[in-house]
Design a protein around this motif. Structure first.
Motif, mmCIF file in Angstrom:
data_model
loop_
_atom_site.group_PDB
_atom_site.id
_atom_site.type_symbol
_atom_site.label_atom_id
_atom_site.label_comp_id
_atom_site.label_asym_id
_atom_site.label_seq_id
_atom_site.Cartn_x
_atom_site.Cartn_y
_atom_site.Cartn_z
ATOM 1 N N MET A 1 -8.922 8.298 -1.638
ATOM 2 C CA MET A 1 -8.172 7.398 -2.520
ATOM 3 C C MET A 1 -7.216 6.490 -1.752
ATOM 4 O O MET A 1 -6.482 6.939 -0.880
ATOM 5 C CB MET A 1 -7.384 8.208 -3.562
ATOM 6 N N TYR A 2 -7.257 5.231 -2.135
ATOM 7 C CA TYR A 2 -6.302 4.204 -1.704
ATOM 8 C C TYR A 2 -5.454 3.848 -2.911
ATOM 9 O O TYR A 2 -5.967 3.706 -4.033
ATOM 10 C CB TYR A 2 -7.083 2.989 -1.205
ATOM 11 N N LEU A 3 -4.139 3.687 -2.707
ATOM 12 C CA LEU A 3 -3.226 3.263 -3.763
ATOM 13 C C LEU A 3 -2.478 2.023 -3.302
ATOM 14 O O LEU A 3 -2.091 1.920 -2.132
ATOM 15 C CB LEU A 3 -2.199 4.355 -4.082
ATOM 16 N N ARG B 1 -7.247 -0.497 -12.257
ATOM 17 C CA ARG B 1 -5.874 -0.995 -12.333
ATOM 18 C C ARG B 1 -5.152 -0.240 -13.445
ATOM 19 O O ARG B 1 -5.619 -0.223 -14.582
ATOM 20 C CB ARG B 1 -5.839 -2.495 -12.661
ATOM 21 N N MET B 2 -4.033 0.392 -13.119
ATOM 22 C CA MET B 2 -3.156 1.012 -14.110
ATOM 23 C C MET B 2 -1.929 0.111 -14.216
ATOM 24 O O MET B 2 -1.164 -0.013 -13.267
ATOM 25 C CB MET B 2 -2.777 2.430 -13.671
ATOM 26 N N TRP C 1 0.855 -3.833 -11.242
ATOM 27 C CA TRP C 1 -0.047 -2.736 -11.580
ATOM 28 C C TRP C 1 -0.347 -1.887 -10.351
ATOM 29 O O TRP C 1 -0.156 -2.320 -9.215
ATOM 30 C CB TRP C 1 -1.342 -3.247 -12.213
ATOM 31 N N LEU C 2 -0.795 -0.679 -10.617
ATOM 32 C CA LEU C 2 -1.187 0.269 -9.575
ATOM 33 C C LEU C 2 -2.688 0.179 -9.366
ATOM 34 O O LEU C 2 -3.466 0.379 -10.304
ATOM 35 C CB LEU C 2 -0.791 1.687 -9.978
ATOM 36 N N ASP C 3 -3.105 -0.145 -8.157
ATOM 37 C CA ASP C 3 -4.521 -0.145 -7.792
ATOM 38 C C ASP C 3 -4.918 1.235 -7.285
ATOM 39 O O ASP C 3 -4.190 1.841 -6.486
ATOM 40 C CB ASP C 3 -4.800 -1.150 -6.671
ATOM 41 N N VAL D 1 0.839 -1.199 0.000
ATOM 42 C CA VAL D 1 0.000 0.000 0.000
ATOM 43 C C VAL D 1 0.871 1.245 0.000
ATOM 44 O O VAL D 1 1.820 1.361 0.784
ATOM 45 C CB VAL D 1 -0.935 0.003 1.229
ATOM 46 N N LEU D 2 0.533 2.192 -0.872
ATOM 47 C CA LEU D 2 1.203 3.491 -0.919
ATOM 48 C C LEU D 2 0.469 4.397 0.074
ATOM 49 O O LEU D 2 -0.553 5.005 -0.249
ATOM 50 C CB LEU D 2 1.163 4.075 -2.330
#
Length: 345
Positions: free
Chosen positions: A92-94, A116-117, A161-163, A75-76
């Motif tokens: 926002m959650y990342l 998803r990025m 990927w980035l969530d 988690v970011l």
């Protein structure tokens, strides 16, 4: 007048009597919840370098099998909110998620919306509501609220990927939960093919109310081409940006968070006005210097940073000979629905 009195100014027995019946006085805390002129955000300008994340994420792949993790994610977290709260901004959650060759992350659905990025790797896919969405770098894949989704990997290299989820908001509303499910059968149709042409929709099956989310995968090669065409056609535009939208309605791709792709021309410096929502910046290609108020971050490919709301942001393409492409996510749809969206130049 800002001096409204302190809780310490009240008799202790009076405070105790209030607390016994679940009451608190407003005036000592009024300026905390209604500060003058603009909010005082907890969100801090923060950067997460992919060079720091990737080795720790790969280590997680060694330490924890997918069967135990279900979703292998780092988690970011924004330090302004406290790392234990696992949020990048108020809504926002990342997270950076890893899927290794041959793995399958089981099917589930949940109330928070997610996208998803894709950061790197080939051969993985996400199945959403029976639609198999291949994953390639820069692709945006939606997993909206309530839709079954799972991840699989038929390739040979790790995929990351980035969530981006609206989890903090849904959790705050006490509406966050998930349900596990079975592996999904694959349906023959794919929204990214049916809606591949701008301004064109498939006539025989077109119904505006048929699906809330008719397009689940937004391929990067098409988004990149659209940015290049826009930049070439509109030399007068400083901000070359596209918005990911529902192709049937033109509304934001999801209900709570907004998603965009932005191109910085070679050597370009772009100043973005202070807006009420927080914003996330993730470099797909190139590199950018990002100045958030008085803080500066040097982002290379796959790096991510977050800016608080009501804060001006300046982006500078670090490359003089090629464009830089940036994925952005923000809370604009939520702010507009609540009537608090604001731009301050």
């Amino acid at each position: 007048m800002n001096d409204l009195g302190r809780i310490e100014d009240l008799p202790a027995d009076y405070v105790e009597e209030m607390r016994k019946v679940n009451l608190v006085p407003l005036w000592p805390s009024l300026r905390g919840v209604l500060p003058p002129l603009k909010p005082k955000p907890q969100t801090r300008a923060t950067m997460w370098a992919y060079a720091d994340i990737k080795p720790l994420l790969l280590k997680a792949g060694e330490l924890t099998p997918i069967e135990k993790a279900e979703r292998r994610v780092l988690v970011l977290a924004n330090p302004g909110h406290g790392l234990d709260k696992m949020q990048a901004s108020p809504a926002m959650y990342l997270g950076m998620q890893l899927l290794l060759p041959g793995e399958w992350a089981p099917s589930h659905r949940h109330t928070p919306n997610a996208v998803r990025m894709i950061v790197e790797g080939e051969g993985a896919y996400t199945t959403v509501d029976g639609e198999k969405c291949p994953m390639s770098r820069g692709d945006l894949i939606l997993t909206p609220t309530g839709l079954w989704h799972e991840h699989g990997h038929d390739g040979t290299d790790a995929v990351v990927w980035l969530d981006v989820l609206d989890l903090p908001l849904v959790y705050y509303m006490e509406a966050s939960y998930h349900i596990n499910g079975e592996r999904q059968p694959i349906k023959p149709d794919r929204g990214d093919r049916a809606y591949a042409g701008g301004g064109m929709v498939p006539t025989p099956i077109f119904e505006r109310s048929h699906k809330a989310y008719p397009m689940l995968r937004y391929p990067w090669d098409e988004a990149r081409s659209a940015l290049l065409r826009l930049g070439q056609d509109r030399q007068d535009l400083d901000c070359i940006q596209i918005t990911y939208v529902n192709p049937e309605t033109g509304n934001d791709a999801e209900n709570i968070l907004g998603f965009y792709a932005l191109m910085l021309r070679p050597g370009q410096t772009l100043r973005l006005p202070a807006r009420s929502p927080s914003c996330v910046f993730h470099v797909i290609e190139g590199g950018a210097d990002v100045k958030i108020d008085e803080q500066s971050f040097a982002l290379t490919e796959a790096d991510t940073c977050c800016s608080p709301g009501y804060t001006p942001v300046t982006l500078h393409n670090r490359h003089a000979d090629k464009p830089t492409f940036v994925f952005m996510a923000d809370e604009s749809p939520l702010h507009r629905k609540l009537g608090v969206y604001e731009v301050r130049n």
